[in-house]
Motif scaffolding. Structure first.
Motif, PDB file in Angstrom:
ATOM      1  N   THR A 177       0.855  -1.184   0.000  1.00  0.00           N
ATOM      2  CA  THR A 177       0.000   0.000   0.000  1.00  0.00           C
ATOM      3  C   THR A 177       0.891   1.233   0.000  1.00  0.00           C
ATOM      4  O   THR A 177       2.115   1.142   0.158  1.00  0.00           O
ATOM      5  CB  THR A 177      -0.908   0.027   1.238  1.00  0.00           C
ATOM      6  N   GLY A 178       0.299   2.394  -0.153  1.00  0.00           N
ATOM      7  CA  GLY A 178       1.063   3.643  -0.187  1.00  0.00           C
ATOM      8  C   GLY A 178       1.871   3.865   1.080  1.00  0.00           C
ATOM      9  O   GLY A 178       3.051   4.226   1.029  1.00  0.00           O
ATOM     10  N   LYS A 179       1.236   3.631   2.233  1.00  0.00           N
ATOM     11  CA  LYS A 179       1.928   3.827   3.514  1.00  0.00           C
ATOM     12  C   LYS A 179       3.068   2.824   3.677  1.00  0.00           C
ATOM     13  O   LYS A 179       4.153   3.179   4.135  1.00  0.00           O
ATOM     14  CB  LYS A 179       0.945   3.678   4.676  1.00  0.00           C
ATOM     15  N   GLU A 180       2.812   1.585   3.304  1.00  0.00           N
ATOM     16  CA  GLU A 180       3.866   0.567   3.402  1.00  0.00           C
ATOM     17  C   GLU A 180       5.027   0.903   2.478  1.00  0.00           C
ATOM     18  O   GLU A 180       6.187   0.694   2.826  1.00  0.00           O
ATOM     19  CB  GLU A 180       3.311  -0.811   3.052  1.00  0.00           C
ATOM     20  N   LEU A 181       4.718   1.416   1.297  1.00  0.00           N
ATOM     21  CA  LEU A 181       5.764   1.764   0.348  1.00  0.00           C
ATOM     22  C   LEU A 181       6.635   2.898   0.879  1.00  0.00           C
ATOM     23  O   LEU A 181       7.859   2.861   0.748  1.00  0.00           O
ATOM     24  CB  LEU A 181       5.159   2.160  -0.998  1.00  0.00           C
ATOM     25  N   VAL A 182       6.019   3.887   1.506  1.00  0.00           N
ATOM     26  CA  VAL A 182       6.788   4.991   2.089  1.00  0.00           C
ATOM     27  C   VAL A 182       7.719   4.466   3.180  1.00  0.00           C
ATOM     28  O   VAL A 182       8.901   4.823   3.225  1.00  0.00           O
ATOM     29  CB  VAL A 182       5.836   6.083   2.647  1.00  0.00           C
ATOM     30  N   LEU A 183       7.208   3.592   4.027  1.00  0.00           N
ATOM     31  CA  LEU A 183       8.040   3.016   5.093  1.00  0.00           C
ATOM     32  C   LEU A 183       9.149   2.139   4.511  1.00  0.00           C
ATOM     33  O   LEU A 183      10.296   2.182   4.979  1.00  0.00           O
ATOM     34  CB  LEU A 183       7.179   2.197   6.057  1.00  0.00           C
ATOM     35  N   PHE A 184       8.826   1.359   3.479  1.00  0.00           N
ATOM     36  CA  PHE A 184       9.811   0.495   2.844  1.00  0.00           C
ATOM     37  C   PHE A 184      10.914   1.328   2.202  1.00  0.00           C
ATOM     38  O   PHE A 184      12.103   1.023   2.337  1.00  0.00           O
ATOM     39  CB  PHE A 184       9.113  -0.385   1.797  1.00  0.00           C
TER      40      PHE A 184
END
Length: 89
Positions: free
Chosen positions: A50-57
């Protein structure tokens, strides 16, 4: 059946080309095996973040790269391609 000198030369040239092609085919098979072992084509499922997971990744990757972690190691660790890691930088 006797072959002339010219025919023998041509036959030897054809045999040499066939041997080179066999060696090339063997290299292609080995490369294909390597791709299947390292890539997701070996039956592993792809992960959609997801967008949030991608930012954290992405943040985590940048931090690990700043610490000096090698890109191929990170790619194996997280199951993504090296190109994907370079794209996220």
């Amino acid at each position: 059946m006797r072959l002339s000198t010219q025919q023998l030369r041509e036959l030897n040239r054809v045999i040499a080309l066939a041997q080179k092609l066999g060696a090339l085919a063997q290299q292609l098979v080995e490369n294909d095996k390597r791709v299947r072992l390292n890539g997701w084509r070996n039956g592993a499922t792809r992960i959609r973040r997801t967008g949030k997971e991608l930012v954290l990744f992405r943040r985590m990757l940048k931090n690990e790269l700043k610490k000096g972690a090698p890109v191929p190691g990170l790619a194996r660790k997280y199951g993504v391609s090296r190109a994907y890691i370079y794209m996220l930088q």
